[in-house]
Design a protein around this motif. Structure first.
Motif, PDB file in Angstrom:
ATOM      1  N   PHE A 135       0.840  -1.196   0.000  1.00  0.00           N
ATOM      2  CA  PHE A 135       0.000   0.000   0.000  1.00  0.00           C
ATOM      3  C   PHE A 135       0.880   1.254   0.000  1.00  0.00           C
ATOM      4  N   LEU A 136       1.881   1.276   0.890  1.00  0.00           N
ATOM      5  CA  LEU A 136       2.783   2.415   0.998  1.00  0.00           C
ATOM      6  C   LEU A 136       3.664   2.553  -0.251  1.00  0.00           C
ATOM      7  N   LEU A 137       4.088   1.411  -0.808  1.00  0.00           N
ATOM      8  CA  LEU A 137       4.961   1.437  -1.985  1.00  0.00           C
ATOM      9  C   LEU A 137       4.240   2.023  -3.195  1.00  0.00           C
ATOM     10  N   VAL A 138       3.003   1.617  -3.402  1.00  0.00           N
ATOM     11  CA  VAL A 138       2.227   2.147  -4.528  1.00  0.00           C
ATOM     12  C   VAL A 138       2.014   3.650  -4.357  1.00  0.00           C
ATOM     13  N   ALA A 139       1.647   4.066  -3.138  1.00  0.00           N
ATOM     14  CA  ALA A 139       1.424   5.491  -2.879  1.00  0.00           C
ATOM     15  C   ALA A 139       2.707   6.283  -3.101  1.00  0.00           C
ATOM     16  N   ARG A 140       3.831   5.706  -2.687  1.00  0.00           N
ATOM     17  CA  ARG A 140       5.127   6.376  -2.840  1.00  0.00           C
ATOM     18  C   ARG A 140       5.498   6.517  -4.323  1.00  0.00           C
ATOM     19  N   CYS A 141       5.238   5.499  -5.108  1.00  0.00           N
ATOM     20  CA  CYS A 141       5.521   5.559  -6.550  1.00  0.00           C
ATOM     21  C   CYS A 141       4.650   6.600  -7.244  1.00  0.00           C
TER      22      CYS A 141
END
Length: 435
Positions: free
Chosen positions: A104-110
């Motif tokens: 979840f955090l990785l997608v938001a960060r990208c």
């Protein structure tokens, strides 16, 4: 004018929010993810994902700015960044399990990295299109302070808010600032600089759509391989690499020879940062008064000599003097390069602001990546003193690039002829021309 002031404030806020997100999670994410048994490798990937995506998205962002206009692309970037930042905060709020939370955090960060590419290219292009050449240095120097202020204050801002209101609070605050900035830009009415067509294609049986496409690609190719633009990107890359080359080496040197702990090292970096932030607007003002190549040359000399001074003797005064020279040098190199890019675009009768500023953003990011790697590599081969002297000598090689820029500028104005341009407000666009 009042509208131009709104543009400056809104772009400053956009740049600040964008760069504050780079370090906002430093005091939060490692501890939070460690409790979920996420390895250090994946934590590093999470931090690196935003700048990595931003580098790859820059080229597309530049093309969109040139085709769709700077203001619409900037609005889109801010809206997406606000949503993705709020989503990042939500990911820190709810217990979704280790794998789901991390993804979840990785997608938001990208997505943050994707929107950041549009913000940087569109923000600089908007400034270039709504200000005359005589004012760009001063204005760009002021708004670029937002980048430095965001990069410096992110970790402190995030740590203080997280300790008081929870891990997600810093991200919700930044998301709110982005929403406010979006509405601020929406109410701004100054139009962009309008340029007459620069390239007349011969009639070879092409349809108007084909000719327009060919003209776009021809202008883009002209800008991409222009020697002056390449020199500016080399200078931007070198400036950022020269500042970050000390990151992996100076702390160890200061601890070993000066007895600096974390507090002393923090103060040392704070001095360089303060000098850099103070020099940003100053270099922009000076660039509007003198020839921009002169300011850039002063920056190259200051950066190269400053690096050599840092490694010359293990004395507090010497180290502080050296890092102050480095801070001044980086600001005097990178700030005048931004309005100079707009001048080159206009001299060629192009509207490719987005393309050249996306290239400059890529050069900035690559410089910040290569700088620490170069510092670590050189320190593994040489002593700290030789490392600083070698780095300083490499920076001084950029005098060749600044000398090339001398050919196209002189104090107060450019040597090359300029296409006629003017600023048109949205109300004027709707007013029919008088016969």
């Amino acid at each position: 004018s009042g509208n131009c002031n709104i543009i400056q404030v809104s772009v400053f806020i956009a740049f600040y929010c964008d760069y504050v997100l780079n370090s906002l999670g430093v005091p939060i994410l490692p501890t939070f993810l460690a409790k979920l048994n996420v390895s250090d490798k994946y934590i590093g990937i999470l931090f690196a994902s935003k700048p990595a995506v931003q580098i790859f998205a820059n080229a597309a962002a530049g093309v969109m700015v040139d085709r769709g206009g700077a203001k619409p692309v900037l609005l889109s970037g801010l809206a997406v960044l606000a949503v993705s930042t709020a989503v990042f905060g939500i990911g820190l709020t709810f217990k979704l399990g280790a794998n789901l939370t991390y993804n979840f955090l990785l997608v938001a960060r990208c997505v943050q990295g994707l929107s950041s590419a549009f913000i940087m290219s569109a923000g600089m292009s908007w400034i270039a299109r709504t200000h005359t050449s005589a004012r760009r240095g001063t204005v760009m120097g002021m708004v670029l302070v937002g980048i430095g202020a965001g990069a410096v204050s992110g970790a402190t801002f995030g740590g203080v808010l997280a300790s008081m209101f929870g891990n997600s609070s810093p991200f919700f605050v930044v998301a709110f600032l982005l929403v406010v900035d979006t509405f601020l830009i929406m109410i701004e009415k100054t139009g962009e600089v309008q340029e007459p067509p620069a390239v007349d294609l011969e009639d070879m049986g092409n349809t108007p759509h084909t000719e327009e496409k060919a003209s776009e690609w021809r202008q883009a190719w002209t800008l991409l391989h222009d020697p002056s633009i390449l020199c500016i990107n080399i200078l931007v890359f070198s400036g950022n690499a020269g500042m970050t080359i000390l990151q992996p080496t100076l702390p160890i040197y200061a601890n070993k020879y000066l007895g600096f702990g974390q507090f002393g090292q923090g103060v040392t970096w704070g001095v360089m940062t303060f000098t850099y932030l103070l020099s940003r607007p100053l270099s922009g003002i000076v660039a509007d008064k003198l020839a921009k190549w002169t300011v850039i040359t002063i920056g190259v000399l200051s950066l190269g000599i400053g690096l050599m001074i840092v490694g010359s003797k293990p004395l507090l005064f010497v180290v502080v003097l050296g890092i102050c020279c480095v801070g001044v040098g980086v600001a005097f190199i990178t700030t005048p390069c931004m309005p100079l890019l707009a001048d080159i675009v206009e001299a060629k009768g192009s509207q490719g602001y987005g393309l050249v500023y996306s290239m400059a953003d890529i050069s900035t990011s690559l410089g910040m990546i290569v700088g620490p790697l170069m510092g670590s590599l050189l320190s593994g081969w040489f002593t700290f003193r030789l490392t600083c002297h070698a780095a300083g000598a490499m920076m001084l090689l950029n005098l060749m690039a600044s000398m090339h820029l001398k050919k196209m500028t002189k104090p107060g104005r450019e040597k090359f002829p300029r296409k006629r341009s003017w600023i048109v407000t949205e109300s004027e666009r709707s007013t029919p021309e008088s016969p």
